[in-house]
Write a protein that holds these residues in place. Sequence first.
Motif, mmCIF file in Angstrom:
data_model
loop_
_atom_site.group_PDB
_atom_site.id
_atom_site.type_symbol
_atom_site.label_atom_id
_atom_site.label_comp_id
_atom_site.label_asym_id
_atom_site.label_seq_id
_atom_site.Cartn_x
_atom_site.Cartn_y
_atom_site.Cartn_z
ATOM 1 N N MET A 156 2.251 1.742 -6.844
ATOM 2 C CA MET A 156 1.771 2.633 -5.801
ATOM 3 C C MET A 156 1.627 1.844 -4.501
ATOM 4 S SD MET A 156 -1.283 5.375 -5.932
ATOM 5 C CE MET A 156 -2.761 4.463 -5.705
ATOM 6 N N SER A 157 2.119 2.402 -3.414
ATOM 7 C CA SER A 157 2.073 1.742 -2.112
ATOM 8 C C SER A 157 0.713 1.914 -1.458
ATOM 9 C CB SER A 157 3.116 2.347 -1.179
ATOM 10 O OG SER A 157 4.403 2.092 -1.649
ATOM 11 N N SER A 158 0.344 0.923 -0.667
ATOM 12 C CA SER A 158 -0.837 1.082 0.167
ATOM 13 C C SER A 158 -0.359 1.465 1.567
ATOM 14 C CB SER A 158 -1.665 -0.196 0.179
ATOM 15 O OG SER A 158 -0.912 -1.274 0.657
ATOM 16 N N TYR A 159 -1.270 1.922 2.380
ATOM 17 C CA TYR A 159 -0.939 2.431 3.702
ATOM 18 C C TYR A 159 -1.741 1.705 4.768
ATOM 19 C CZ TYR A 159 1.365 6.285 1.336
ATOM 20 O OH TYR A 159 2.209 7.026 0.557
ATOM 21 N N ALA A 160 -1.192 1.691 5.971
ATOM 22 C CA ALA A 160 -1.884 1.110 7.118
ATOM 23 C C ALA A 160 -1.818 2.093 8.277
ATOM 24 C CB ALA A 160 -1.236 -0.205 7.524
ATOM 25 N N LYS B 8 3.606 2.925 5.378
ATOM 26 C CA LYS B 8 3.425 2.236 4.106
ATOM 27 C C LYS B 8 3.486 0.747 4.399
ATOM 28 C CE LYS B 8 5.262 5.675 0.957
ATOM 29 N NZ LYS B 8 6.259 5.947 -0.087
ATOM 30 N N THR B 9 2.661 -0.021 3.729
ATOM 31 C CA THR B 9 2.603 -1.453 4.027
ATOM 32 C C THR B 9 3.887 -2.181 3.656
ATOM 33 O OG1 THR B 9 1.446 -1.811 1.936
ATOM 34 C CG2 THR B 9 0.091 -1.644 3.924
ATOM 35 N N ALA C 156 -5.045 -0.925 12.501
ATOM 36 C CA ALA C 156 -6.392 -0.443 12.787
ATOM 37 C C ALA C 156 -7.181 -0.207 11.506
ATOM 38 C CB ALA C 156 -6.324 0.843 13.602
ATOM 39 N N ALA C 157 -6.485 0.066 10.402
ATOM 40 C CA ALA C 157 -7.161 0.342 9.129
ATOM 41 C C ALA C 157 -6.153 0.273 7.987
ATOM 42 C CB ALA C 157 -7.802 1.723 9.167
ATOM 43 N N PHE C 158 -6.679 0.105 6.789
ATOM 44 C CA PHE C 158 -5.860 0.105 5.576
ATOM 45 C C PHE C 158 -6.427 1.118 4.595
ATOM 46 C CE2 PHE C 158 -5.060 -4.072 7.333
ATOM 47 C CZ PHE C 158 -3.695 -4.209 7.155
ATOM 48 N N ALA C 159 -5.540 1.672 3.752
ATOM 49 C CA ALA C 159 -5.960 2.658 2.759
ATOM 50 C C ALA C 159 -5.160 2.473 1.477
ATOM 51 C CB ALA C 159 -5.746 4.063 3.311
ATOM 52 N N ARG C 160 -5.748 2.913 0.376
ATOM 53 C CA ARG C 160 -5.088 2.788 -0.928
ATOM 54 C C ARG C 160 -4.086 3.899 -1.193
ATOM 55 N NH1 ARG C 160 -10.600 1.262 -2.324
ATOM 56 N NH2 ARG C 160 -10.996 3.481 -2.378
ATOM 57 N N ASN C 161 -4.293 5.062 -0.551
ATOM 58 C CA ASN C 161 -3.387 6.186 -0.799
ATOM 59 C C ASN C 161 -3.186 6.995 0.483
ATOM 60 O OD1 ASN C 161 -5.557 8.181 -0.611
ATOM 61 N ND2 ASN C 161 -6.234 7.381 -2.591
#
Length: 87
Positions: A1-5, A19-20, A42-47
């Motif tokens: 699963m990809s992480s997001y920025a 997607k990172t 500015a931020a990172f997220a798991r989904n």
Amino acid sequence: MSSYAVVVCGRCGGYLLAKTDQKTRMCPYCGSKIFVEKAKKAAFARNAYEASVLLRKLKEEKAAKRARLGFKGYFEESHQSNSEKDC
């Protein structure tokens, strides 16, 4: 699963999701090509859902700041050099 920025466009300052593991993104606001790895994050997220919530929050904060300062004041503050901000 990809992480997001949440990435900041270096040209116009707009926020966008990436997607990172993505190499590039096109800014939907100014059309600039953004190299995700080099871009300011500015931020990172798991989904994707979490990323969209963060993106919405950042955009709301930016809009509120712009409304408080007015466009000219916001533009001047966001484009000051680092040395001017330290004074």
